[in-house]
Design a protein around this motif. Structure first.
Motif, PDB file in Angstrom:
ATOM      1  N   PRO A 154       1.203   7.905  -5.233  1.00  0.00           N
ATOM      2  CA  PRO A 154       1.183   9.054  -6.396  1.00  0.00           C
ATOM      3  C   PRO A 154       2.841   9.402  -6.446  1.00  0.00           C
ATOM      4  N   SER A 155       2.955   9.095  -7.463  1.00  0.00           N
ATOM      5  CA  SER A 155       4.772   9.106  -8.130  1.00  0.00           C
ATOM      6  C   SER A 155       4.595  10.417  -9.140  1.00  0.00           C
TER       7      SER A 155
ATOM      8  N   VAL B  26       7.556  -0.363  -7.876  1.00  0.00           N
ATOM      9  CA  VAL B  26       6.988  -2.080  -7.547  1.00  0.00           C
ATOM     10  C   VAL B  26       6.130  -1.652  -8.540  1.00  0.00           C
ATOM     11  N   SER B  27       5.515  -2.833  -9.113  1.00  0.00           N
ATOM     12  CA  SER B  27       4.124  -2.820  -9.909  1.00  0.00           C
ATOM     13  C   SER B  27       4.100  -4.823  -9.667  1.00  0.00           C
TER      14      SER B  27
ATOM     15  N   ASN C 160       1.022  -0.695  -8.457  1.00  0.00           N
ATOM     16  CA  ASN C 160       2.082   0.347  -9.540  1.00  0.00           C
ATOM     17  C   ASN C 160       2.231   1.738  -8.058  1.00  0.00           C
ATOM     18  N   THR C 161       3.471   1.682  -8.099  1.00  0.00           N
ATOM     19  CA  THR C 161       3.545   2.824  -6.765  1.00  0.00           C
ATOM     20  C   THR C 161       5.693   2.633  -6.638  1.00  0.00           C
ATOM     21  N   THR C 162       5.443   3.940  -6.031  1.00  0.00           N
ATOM     22  CA  THR C 162       7.319   4.384  -6.327  1.00  0.00           C
ATOM     23  C   THR C 162       7.188   4.585  -4.676  1.00  0.00           C
ATOM     24  N   ILE C 163       7.987   4.026  -4.181  1.00  0.00           N
ATOM     25  CA  ILE C 163       8.596   3.468  -2.933  1.00  0.00           C
ATOM     26  C   ILE C 163      10.589   4.200  -2.877  1.00  0.00           C
TER      27      ILE C 163
ATOM     28  N   ALA D 128       8.645   1.404   2.561  1.00  0.00           N
ATOM     29  CA  ALA D 128       8.075   0.918   3.433  1.00  0.00           C
ATOM     30  C   ALA D 128       6.275   0.583   1.865  1.00  0.00           C
ATOM     31  N   ILE D 129       6.152  -0.668   2.032  1.00  0.00           N
ATOM     32  CA  ILE D 129       5.040  -1.181   1.049  1.00  0.00           C
ATOM     33  C   ILE D 129       3.631  -1.287   2.184  1.00  0.00           C
TER      34      ILE D 129
END
Length: 808
Positions: free
Chosen positions: A100-101, A161-162, A170-173, A182-183
């Motif tokens: 979640p972003s 990162v998409s 889709n994620t926010t790091i 960390a992915i």
């Protein structure tokens, strides 16, 4: 036999192709021949297994299948046979989990940095100080620009990162304090100190090692900055020095603006950017202010130091420059450089030399810098340069005015004469007076002198008369029209455009009649012309002030047989015909047999004559209701205006009378006793009529109207023999404000009667049919208050005591 074998081969190839499609629908490169209806249930199960092995749903594979030639209709059939696509994906390898972003909109964010701006009143004149006082100029980085490829990542940055294509992710790091990200299913990657471009490639390679669709190019990876980290910088020598947290995209100017710019004695030309204990950049703000050059406005890094040293040299520029103020100069810069900072001279500047006030070790001194020295003069610290205005004078001006074709200001040249200047002005006009002209000259002691010129000789080549001119001379050429009197002539009377006209030599009566629009229809043959008497000697025996000429003309013709020649200041009066009066009318309205307008055929026409011409009174007429409405004439109002009632300047009584006559009354009512006229036509009530009169005959009305301060305004039927009080009682009596003793009656013919009082007895006017009873309102009176009553009582008691004392 050959045909049968060929048919079997074709059928086998179709079956094999369908089987091949079922076995590898996602790996096939050509799906144009696929017919979903021919696929068996086992084939559909194999397609499901292929989707599960690739961690995909049929919807996610749509783009790839259509790109390989599968028609849209066949895709719909395939999707229907596969059933709901929501549960088709079977996880066979670790699946990417979306984090979640807080910034789902995809817009890059940054903590807002601001500082309270303090107006620098002490340094307001220093060039460049306004750059840091203006809150709308903050040099903040634009967060919506594309991510700079050379941006260096560090702890606190946030990456988005998409993965898109066959797989969606889709994620926010966040970059951790250790510089790692960390992915899910990929692990931790160290990115601190790497550019965004290098970090993107590293992340792509790491994801491709785990997910085959990224390695094969079916899915793409995108990495961008989300929330940007802050860096700490230190500012020394600013108005508000200290440690500041700024955006990692912030530049030197952004940090300087937060600190309010240089302090009172801070330099604008030699600011140092120190990184790792070394000066890596010198910032000259003047490059930006003068040239718009931002090459020194570099991005900041963590722990940078901006040092603003004290200025070395400042000078002041005053007067006629476009941007006066206090300027900082570097070593070796000249006055020309300083002038460029001040945006150059203004339009009215004196540029031949500039005055400078300098400071020595003991006192001031003044020096003039010529124009030739601008590029070489090196200003000293504390110099005050003053640029003066040019003189309000001309170095080569000469003027000619008057009777020439082009009166104007011209350029003066040495040796110029009167004839040369007249030639420049395109010569003399026809009305020029060539016997004399005048030169107005300013002498060396600044006094004015007049030099007379004989133009006729000057223009004929006489060098003595053709005087040599000086600059600033004003040559005046006179016109003969200047010496001619402006004669007028007056015409009045029965002419269409009476007035005062210009006189010209040879002007005749016929000329003037035409110019004045011709004679009016009422003009008689008599014309009187008055002419002034002109004589060098006084004739006491002749008392006449003017000479009179009585001539006869033909009124119907503007061109007279005898053309009388006029002289200056003649006064012409065209007399009116002895008998010339347009028919005028009066009106008869009301209860007569023939209402309308009637021409006054006789000057002696009276009321009875007009009523007789109108057919007499009708059977419904009220013989007691005949009256004349005569318009108020302007001369009557003028007569009232001319009377001084001695009421004072601020009293409005007279003004109210005038206004009432103009706006409200408009007519004067003349009552007519018709019955008396019938008995005796010579009765005084049979008045003579004037134009505009309106004879009004009322219709018989048996009612009596009661109005004013009564309980009920009404009309009561007339009862013979009943008096005034009967009608008042019939309307309910009087109200509290009624003034009965001033009651009055208006009769149908406009005549009014008032109530009379004798001792305790009142005599009310007679009431007749059609009359109107008016009860006016009592005037307001001011009652005495208690204090006034006591005061009056005290005065009376004192008087009584005096009287008693006097008679003791």
């Amino acid at each position: 036999m050959k045909k049968i074998i060929f048919t079997l081969l074709i059928f086998a190839s179709v079956l094999l192709s369908q089987h091949a499609v079922a076995q590898g629908v996602l790996q096939s490169t050509d799906l144009r021949t696929v017919n979903v209806d021919n696929l068996s249930d086992s084939d559909i199960a194999k397609v499901k297994a292929q989707l599960a092995s690739n961690n995909m749903t049929i919807d996610q594979a749509q783009t790839a299948l259509l790109a390989k030639g599968l028609s849209a209709s066949e895709f719909v059939k395939l999707k229907n046979r596969l059933g709901s696509s929501a549960n088709n994906a079977i996880t066979t390898i670790p699946q990417l989990q979306e984090t979640p972003s807080e910034n789902n909109s995809g817009i890059r964010t940054q903590t807002a940095f601001s500082n309270v701006k303090v107006k620098d009143t002490e340094n307001a004149l220093v060039f460049g100080s306004e750059l840091f006082d203006n809150p709308t100029l903050n040099f903040a980085p634009d967060l919506q620009l594309a991510t700079p490829i050379n941006y260096v990542l560090g702890p606190g940055d946030e990456l988005q990162v998409s993965v898109y294509g066959v797989q969606l992710y889709n994620t926010t790091i966040n970059v951790s304090a250790e510089g790692k990200i960390a992915i899910d299913a990929v692990g931790q990657l160290y990115v601190s100190g790497m550019t965004i471009e290098a970090a993107t490639q590293k992340i792509k390679n790491a994801i491709a090692n785990i997910y085959s669709t990224v390695a094969s190019g079916q899915s793409q990876v995108s990495v961008s900055l989300g929330k940007i980290r802050t860096v700490k910088v230190t500012i020394i020598g600013g108005k508000q020095p200290g440690n500041y947290s700024v955006s990692s995209l912030a530049s030197v100017y952004n940090a300087l603006h937060l600190a309010g710019g240089p302090s009172k004695n801070g330099s604008y030309r030699n600011i140092e950017l120190i990184r790792n204990n070394q000066v890596i950049k010198y910032i000259d703000i003047y490059d930006f202010l003068v040239k718009g050059d931002q090459s020194a406005n570099v991005n900041l890094k963590d722990n940078d130091v901006i040092r603003i040293p004290a200025y070395t040299k400042r000078v002041t520029v005053e007067g006629e420059v476009k941007r006066p103020g206090i300027f900082e100069l570097k070593k070796g810069e000249t006055f020309s450089t300083l002038l460029s900072f001040a945006s150059g001279f203004s339009e009215s500047a004196y540029i031949a030399s500039v005055n400078v006030t300098q400071k020595t070790s003991k006192e001031f001194k003044v020096q003039d810098i010529s124009k030739a020295e601008f590029a070489t003069y090196i200003p000293q610290a504390g110099d005050i340069f003053k640029v003066n205005r040019i003189l309000n004078r001309f170095e080569n001006r000469i003027t000619i005015v008057g009777a020439v074709f082009r009166p104007e200001t011209y350029a003066f040249t040495e040796g110029m004469r009167v004839s040369d200047l007249i030639a420049k002005a395109d010569g003399l006009k026809e009305d020029a007076y060539n016997k004399r002209a005048r030169i107005l000259r300013i002498t060396d002691n600044l006094t004015a002198e007049v030099i007379n010129v004989n133009l006729e000789k000057a223009l004929s080549g006489n060098l003595e008369a053709d005087i040599v001119l000086n600059k600033e001379d004003v040559l005046t050429v006179y016109s003969i029209l200047d010496f001619t009197e402006d004669f007028k002539i007056t015409i009045d009377g029965e002419i269409k455009k009476p007035g005062v006209y210009n006189f010209y030599q040879g002007l005749s009566l016929n000329d003037l009649l035409i110019q004045a629009g011709g004679l009016s229809g009422s003009a008689s043959k008599r014309v009187e012309i008055a002419r002034m008497i002109v004589s060098e000697d006084i004739d006491n025996s002749n008392p006449n002030k003017a000479e009179l000429f009585n001539i006869e003309i033909t009124p119907s013709n503007n061109e007279q047989a005898k053309n009388f020649v006029l002289s200056p200041f003649d006064v012409i009066n065209i007399r009116k015909m002895a008998v010339y009066e347009k028919p005028q009318v009066v009106s008869v309205v009301g209860a007569v047999n023939y209402e309308g307008k009637y021409v006054l055929a006789s000057k002696l026409a009276k009321v009875a004559d007009l009523i007789e011409r109108a057919g007499g009174l009708t059977t419904q007429a009220n013989s007691s209701g005949v009256k004349i409405k005569r318009p108020i004439q302007a001369k009557q109002i003028e007569a009232i205006e001319n009377i001084d009632l001695n009421l004072g300047v601020n009293d409005s009584i007279q003004k109210n009378i005038e206004k009432r006559l103009k706006d409200d009354v408009k007519y004067a009512i003349i009552p007519v006793d018709w019955e008396a006229i019938v008995k005796n036509p010579l009765s005084s009530t049979n008045v003579r009529l004037v134009p505009g009169d309106i004879i009004e005959v009322a219709t018989f009305n048996e009612g009596v109207k009661v109005a004013g301060n009564v309980l009920l305004t009404s009309e009561i039927p007339y009862v013979k023999g009943k008096g005034f009080n009967y009608y008042l009682d019939a309307v309910g009596g009087l109200d509290a404000k009624a003034w009965k003793k001033k009651a009055y009656i208006i009769y149908p013919n406009g005549k009014a009667a008032i109530t009379h009082s004798f001792l305790f007895f009142k005599s009310y006017p007679l009431v007749t049919p059609g009359s109107q009873i008016i009860i006016p309102e009592k005037p307001e009176t001011t009652k005495l208050n208690t204090t006034e009553v006591v005061s009056i009582g005290s005065v009376i008691a004192s008087l009584a005591l005096l009287i008693v004392t006097a008679f003791k």
